[in-house]
Structures are given as structure tokens and as C-alpha cells.
Design a protein around this motif. Structure first.
Motif, PDB file in Angstrom:
ATOM      1  N   ILE A  18       8.426  -6.528  -1.963  1.00  0.00           N
ATOM      2  CA  ILE A  18       7.754  -5.428  -2.662  1.00  0.00           C
ATOM      3  C   ILE A  18       8.670  -4.224  -2.897  1.00  0.00           C
ATOM      4  O   ILE A  18       8.748  -3.717  -4.021  1.00  0.00           O
ATOM      5  N   PRO A  19       9.403  -3.739  -1.884  1.00  0.00           N
ATOM      6  CA  PRO A  19      10.334  -2.625  -2.168  1.00  0.00           C
ATOM      7  C   PRO A  19      11.427  -3.012  -3.163  1.00  0.00           C
ATOM      8  O   PRO A  19      11.853  -2.178  -3.973  1.00  0.00           O
ATOM      9  N   LEU A  20      11.878  -4.285  -3.109  1.00  0.00           N
ATOM     10  CA  LEU A  20      12.938  -4.725  -4.013  1.00  0.00           C
ATOM     11  C   LEU A  20      12.470  -4.715  -5.463  1.00  0.00           C
ATOM     12  O   LEU A  20      13.161  -4.192  -6.349  1.00  0.00           O
ATOM     13  N   PHE A  21      11.293  -5.292  -5.722  1.00  0.00           N
ATOM     14  CA  PHE A  21      10.829  -5.451  -7.099  1.00  0.00           C
ATOM     15  C   PHE A  21      10.050  -4.241  -7.620  1.00  0.00           C
ATOM     16  O   PHE A  21      10.253  -3.822  -8.763  1.00  0.00           O
ATOM     17  N   LEU A  22       9.172  -3.690  -6.816  1.00  0.00           N
ATOM     18  CA  LEU A  22       8.328  -2.599  -7.295  1.00  0.00           C
ATOM     19  C   LEU A  22       8.898  -1.221  -6.996  1.00  0.00           C
ATOM     20  O   LEU A  22       8.541  -0.246  -7.653  1.00  0.00           O
ATOM     21  N   GLY A  23       9.753  -1.151  -5.987  1.00  0.00           N
ATOM     22  CA  GLY A  23      10.324   0.133  -5.601  1.00  0.00           C
ATOM     23  C   GLY A  23       9.732   0.637  -4.294  1.00  0.00           C
ATOM     24  O   GLY A  23       8.644   0.227  -3.884  1.00  0.00           O
ATOM     25  N   GLU A  24      10.453   1.523  -3.645  1.00  0.00           N
ATOM     26  CA  GLU A  24      10.034   2.040  -2.334  1.00  0.00           C
ATOM     27  C   GLU A  24       8.699   2.785  -2.406  1.00  0.00           C
ATOM     28  O   GLU A  24       7.979   2.879  -1.407  1.00  0.00           O
ATOM     29  N   GLN A  25       8.355   3.318  -3.598  1.00  0.00           N
ATOM     30  CA  GLN A  25       7.102   4.073  -3.716  1.00  0.00           C
ATOM     31  C   GLN A  25       5.867   3.203  -3.527  1.00  0.00           C
ATOM     32  O   GLN A  25       4.759   3.709  -3.345  1.00  0.00           O
ATOM     33  N   TRP A  26       6.057   1.870  -3.559  1.00  0.00           N
ATOM     34  CA  TRP A  26       4.936   0.943  -3.393  1.00  0.00           C
ATOM     35  C   TRP A  26       4.893   0.339  -1.987  1.00  0.00           C
ATOM     36  O   TRP A  26       4.131  -0.603  -1.734  1.00  0.00           O
ATOM     37  N   ALA A  27       5.655   0.879  -1.054  1.00  0.00           N
ATOM     38  CA  ALA A  27       5.714   0.322   0.307  1.00  0.00           C
ATOM     39  C   ALA A  27       4.345   0.340   1.000  1.00  0.00           C
ATOM     40  O   ALA A  27       4.049  -0.527   1.831  1.00  0.00           O
ATOM     41  N   SER A  28       3.491   1.288   0.644  1.00  0.00           N
ATOM     42  CA  SER A  28       2.166   1.372   1.267  1.00  0.00           C
ATOM     43  C   SER A  28       1.275   0.172   0.944  1.00  0.00           C
ATOM     44  O   SER A  28       0.256  -0.046   1.605  1.00  0.00           O
ATOM     45  N   SER A  29       1.645  -0.593  -0.077  1.00  0.00           N
ATOM     46  CA  SER A  29       0.824  -1.748  -0.459  1.00  0.00           C
ATOM     47  C   SER A  29       1.219  -3.026   0.276  1.00  0.00           C
ATOM     48  O   SER A  29       0.543  -4.046   0.148  1.00  0.00           O
ATOM     49  N   ILE A  30       2.296  -2.992   1.066  1.00  0.00           N
ATOM     50  CA  ILE A  30       2.788  -4.201   1.752  1.00  0.00           C
ATOM     51  C   ILE A  30       1.726  -4.773   2.695  1.00  0.00           C
ATOM     52  O   ILE A  30       1.414  -5.971   2.657  1.00  0.00           O
ATOM     53  N   GLY A  31       1.176  -3.920   3.562  1.00  0.00           N
ATOM     54  CA  GLY A  31       0.172  -4.385   4.519  1.00  0.00           C
ATOM     55  C   GLY A  31      -1.059  -4.941   3.826  1.00  0.00           C
ATOM     56  O   GLY A  31      -1.617  -5.969   4.244  1.00  0.00           O
ATOM     57  N   TYR A  32      -1.507  -4.289   2.748  1.00  0.00           N
ATOM     58  CA  TYR A  32      -2.669  -4.776   1.993  1.00  0.00           C
ATOM     59  C   TYR A  32      -2.381  -6.173   1.442  1.00  0.00           C
ATOM     60  O   TYR A  32      -3.219  -7.076   1.518  1.00  0.00           O
ATOM     61  N   PHE A  33      -1.185  -6.349   0.876  1.00  0.00           N
ATOM     62  CA  PHE A  33      -0.799  -7.627   0.276  1.00  0.00           C
ATOM     63  C   PHE A  33      -0.773  -8.742   1.323  1.00  0.00           C
ATOM     64  O   PHE A  33      -1.267  -9.853   1.088  1.00  0.00           O
ATOM     65  N   GLN A  34      -0.226  -8.456   2.489  1.00  0.00           N
ATOM     66  CA  GLN A  34      -0.132  -9.471   3.541  1.00  0.00           C
ATOM     67  C   GLN A  34      -1.515  -9.931   4.001  1.00  0.00           C
ATOM     68  O   GLN A  34      -1.748 -11.136   4.199  1.00  0.00           O
ATOM     69  N   ILE A  35      -2.428  -8.995   4.168  1.00  0.00           N
ATOM     70  CA  ILE A  35      -3.784  -9.357   4.595  1.00  0.00           C
ATOM     71  C   ILE A  35      -4.469 -10.204   3.524  1.00  0.00           C
ATOM     72  O   ILE A  35      -5.104 -11.223   3.815  1.00  0.00           O
TER      73      ILE A  35
END
Length: 499
Positions: free
Chosen positions: A314-331
Motif C-alpha cells: 500500500i505505501p509503495l503503490f498508493l503512497g505513505e498518505q494511505w498508510a492508515s488503510s493498511i489495517g482495514y485492508f488486512q481485516i
């Protein structure tokens, strides 16, 4: 060639083209999403998420289960197709008018003034989509997924280019709105030119009654399902900031891109295939069993693997500003892993004409799901709590969906669990290995780490499949081999021509 061999070849071809369509289309959409995520802000995606709730629910009324009836019937007439077409079109127009005049109320509910104009413009996708429903149904019934692949890919690419252009021009959320509109427009246009089918000026009341009798329970089930599916966006949009909804919306879209690529392919192909076997119990069970085992063999490692690489991807493709969505995506990936199982078990109910059970199961599942959601809201567990409620309900839903599979196809829930046991175990081992590599071993940057994680995951999964003698590996390999040979031959021929 006997019926079974012919059907097997048709099924494999259909699966290949359907899966190719989903993968190629989703890859294009993913690339577009990555670019747009870097050009736009989370709030833009949050605003789109608010309005898409109502578009998705409205679309349920348009695609009301009648098209499933057309696919199920062996000898549909021109009057049948035209009747369903005009009913769908009338429903779409009525719903667009309803949305147009409801826009201000929706805007007040979410406390977002921009929603009024956004809803009134994007609502036209309902009418546009109504023109393509029968066209797509005809292709599905013929299992002509090759044509559908080309249409969806061209539509995704064209709409994506337009959206990126608008985003570069500073259009903001409107870039996302027009992406949706042009996607549906291109699909409907190309489907019409491809099929060359036009409705006759006829509406057969008897046809309508027949399809209504079959489809109303599927419609009610879909409506309940979509209400439940969209409730998280309504709650997040109402209780949190548009930015928070943007993080959730993008995480959900990434999950859907992955999970739906396989699920919709399996569902689209398995329904007509199992429908053709409905009168032969032995062949029906064999087909049912093979579809489930092969679908899970691909889905489990894919979805669980995405969980493992999410902190890198997610940080690689969308950028660091989207890091907050990582946990949501994993769940969400945990819930998405079971989607093909849900789709196939529900297909059996439709194939057997048990839409009454379909509706009953949908109600039970959503009551369980809503109970879990209410608990998470009351306990103030936040967005993560809402998502864990979705995961728990997904796993409970498997047992509900498959509870009648023994009676209808002699393939019980326990047999299904036994058949997918090795795949589940191998997928979990692979996921743990990939996650450890990404978080605790490698000191490299995102790009190199992701490549190593993916390669390691594939190698580990293949090794485990060979070690535990998983038969689905051989089946998938036998499907892929002819494709590779064909591509190599074509490449060799092109090379000789070039020389």
C-alpha cells in the motif's frame, strides 16, 4: 465427444476467459486507482463512497433477479428477453428520478453539501447500465466470456484514461464520478454492437409473471445483502470524517479488486455449468466439488498473501498518505477469502430453484451480521470493530450457505471443509512466512521487499502443494500449460514473420 467431456472443455475455457476478464480488467482498474490515489485526496474517495451506497442499492432494483432466470432457462424466447429488458429500463428510470429528488436529503444526512450535484449526475449510470444487462446475459448464457473480456477491458481502460485526465485538470471527486459513468457507457455501447441484439416492441405479461416468480426472492436477497454490505459506509460516513471513509473505501476497493476477480469469475461460470447438470445428481456433485476445490486453491493463498504484503504494497503503490488503510485492508482480506465458497453454495440454491432458501439464508445472515455491527457500535470499537464484525459474519455465513448442500447436491459442509483443509493449512503457512520476511528479515526498500515477498510466497506455496500432494495444483497446471504453449507458438510465429 460426450456431454461430460464437452462440458468440461467449455467450463475450463469459460473459467480461463472469465478469470482473464476479471484479472485484466481489475489490473487496469488497479493501475488507474493507484494513479488516482496519488492525484486525489482521501476525502474525494470518501465522498464517492457516500454516494455509491445509494447507487449500489438502486442497481439492485434494476438487476432484480430476472436475468438470473434467463440464464437458468434453456429455451428463452425473444419475448422473454424483451420483457425483462423493458422492465429493467423502466425500473432504472424510476430510480434515477427518485435519487434526483432525494439528493438534498442525502446531503443533509451526511452533512456534505457537495453530494447533491454528485448524486444527480452519477445517477445516470443506472439508466445506462439497464441497456447492457440483457446484452451481458446473452453472452453469459452462451458462455462467450472471450467477448466480454475484450469489452470490459476496453471500457476500463478508456474510462480510466478519462478519469486520470480529469484528475490532472483538478476535477477532484468529479474524476471518480465520470470514471463510473464512462465505464458503464462504454460497456453498454460495446455490448450492443457485439451482440447486435435489439429488443422487440413487446411486453409479455406471462413471461413477466414467470420471471417474477423466480426472481423476486433473489431480488429481496440481493437487496438485503447490499443493504448490509453498504451499512459500514453509511455508519462511517455519518459518525466519522470523510477522510476516514476515504481510507476505508480505498481499502475495501482494493479488497474487492482481489476477491471479486476470482469470485465473480467462479460465480459467472459455475452457474450456467451447474444449471446444465442439475438433472444428473452424480455429475452435479462432481462439478460442484471440483469448482469449490479449485476456486479455494487460488483464493486462499491470494487473499491471505495480500494480507501479508499489505504493509509493503500500500505505501509503495498508493503512497505513505494511505498508510492508515493498511489495517482495514488486512481485516477485509480475511473476510474476502471465503467469497468464492459463498458464491458457489448460493449458486446451487439458484440452480435447484430454491430461491426460498436463498432468501431465508440471506435474512438469517444479515440478522447475525447486524447484531455484530450493533455490538461494535455500542461498545465503541471504532472502524476496526465494524470490520471484525464483517469477518466473523463471513465465517458464520459459510455454514449457513452450505447447510442444505448435502440435501441438494449430496455435498455437506463437513465434506467441503475436508476438501479445502490442505489448501487452508498451506495458505496459512505461506502467509506467516511471507509476513515474517517482510517485517522482520529484509532491510530493503518497499519495491525490492515486495518482489522478494511475492516470489517467496509463490515458491513456498508450490513447494507445500507438491509436498502434501494437493491435486488442485496438477489441475491448475494442466489448465495453464496449453495457454503457455499457445502463447509461445504465437510468439514464435510472429518472430519468424518479423525475420
Amino acid at each position: 465427444m460426450n456431454k461430460q467431456a464437452s462440458l468440461k472443455n467449455k467450463t475450463i475455457s469459460g473459467m480461463i476467459w472469465s478469470f482473464s476478464e476479471r484479472i485484466s480488467t481489475q489490473i487496469v482498474q488497479l493501475i488507474v486507482q493507484v494513479v488516482l490515489a496519488r492525484l486525489l485526496v482521501p476525502e474525494d474517495f470518501g465522498l464517492l463512497g457516500m454516494i455509491m451506497v445509494f447507487i449500489a442499492l438502486s442497481q439492485t432494483f434494476v438487476d432484480n433477479g430476472f436475468t438470473k432466470g434467463l440464464v437458468r432457462e434453456h429455451n428463452s424466447t425473444e419475448e422473454d428477453y424483451s420483457t425483462v429488458f423493458f422492465f429493467n429500463l423502466a425500473a432504472a428510470i424510476a430510480l434515477y428520478i427518485t435519487l434526483f429528488f432525494s439528493a438534498e436529503g442525502i446531503s443533509i444526512f451526511f452533512e456534505e453539501p457537495q453530494l447533491v450535484s454528485l448524486i444527480r449526475v452519477i445517477g445516470v449510470v443506472l439508466v445506462i447500465n439497464a441497456f447492457g444487462l440483457i446484452q451481458r446475459t446473452i453472452l453469459i448464457k452462451k458462455m462467450n466470456f472471450k467477448t466480454e473480456t475484450k469489452i470490459n477491458l476496453a471500457s476500463s481502460l478508456s474510462a480510466g484514461v478519462i478519469a486520470i485526465f480529469l484528475a490532472l485538470r483538478g476535477a477532484g471527486v468529479w474524476a471518480l464520478v465520470f470514471q463510473k459513468i464512462f465505464m458503464q457507457f462504454f460497456q453498454a455501447l460495446l455490448l450492443t454492437f457485439s451482440n447486435r441484439w435489439l429488443p422487440s416492441l413487446v411486453f409479455n405479461v406471462e413471461s413477466f409473471k414467470r420471471f417474477f416468480s423466480f426472481g423476486w426472492k433473489l431480488f429481496a436477497s440481493s437487496l438485503i445483502g447490499n443493504l448490509y454490505k453498504e451499512i459500514n459506509q453509511v455508519i462511517i460516513g455519518r459518525m466519522f470524517l470523510a477522510t476516514d471513509l476515504g481510507f476505508y473505501t480505498n481499502a475495501k476497493k482494493l479488497k474487492d479488486t482481489a476477491a471479486n476477480s476470482i469470485t465473480q469469475s467462479v460465480q459467472k461460470v459455475s452457474y450456467p455449468v451447474l444449471s446444465s447438470l442439475q438433472d444428473d445428481p452424480t455429475l452435479l456433485k462432481k462439478g460442484y466439488q471440483k469448482i469449490i476445490k479449485n476456486a479455494v486453491y487460488i483464493t486462499f493463498p491470494f487473499m491471505l498473501g495480500l494480507m501479508a504484503i499489505a504493509p509493503t504494497m500500500i505505501p509503495l503503490f498508493l503512497g505513505e498518505q494511505w498508510a492508515s488503510s493498511i489495517g482495514y485492508f488486512q481485516i477485509l482480506c480475511l473476510a474476502g477469502a471465503l467469497y468464492p465458497l459463498h458464491a458457489i453454495n448460493l449458486n446451487i440454491l439458484q440452480v435447484k430453484g430454491r430461491t426460498d432458501l436463498f432468501l431465508k439464508f440471506e435474512i438469517v445472515k444479515k440478522v447475525v451480521g447486524l447484531t455484530l455491527i450493533v455490538v461494535s457500535v455500542v461498545l465503541e470499537l471504532g472502524i476496526e470493530g465494524l470490520l471484525w464484525a464483517t469477518v466473523i459474519n463471513s465465517y458464520i455465513s459459510f455454514f449457513i450457505n452450505s447447510s442444505n448442500s448435502k440435501e441438494l447436491a449430496n455435498y455437506s459442509s463437513l465434506e467441503q471443509l475436508k476438501d479445502i483443509g490442505k489448501t487452508a493449512f498451506n495458505s496459512i503457512l505461506m502467509t506467516i512466512g511471507v509476513y515474517i520476511i517482510g517485517t522482520n528479515v529484509l532491510p530493503f526498500g518497499y519495491f525490492l521487499t515486495l518482489i522478494i515477498q511475492v516470489c517467496s510466497g509463490v515458491a513456498l506455496y508450490v513447494t507445500l502443494s507438491l509436498l502434501f500432494k494437493v491435486e488442485e495444483f496438477t489441475t491448475i497446471l494442466n489448465i495453464i500449460k496449453p495457454l503457455v504453449v499457445r502463447v509461445l507458438k504465437r510468439g514464435h510465429s510472429n518472430f519468424k514473420i518479423f525475420k
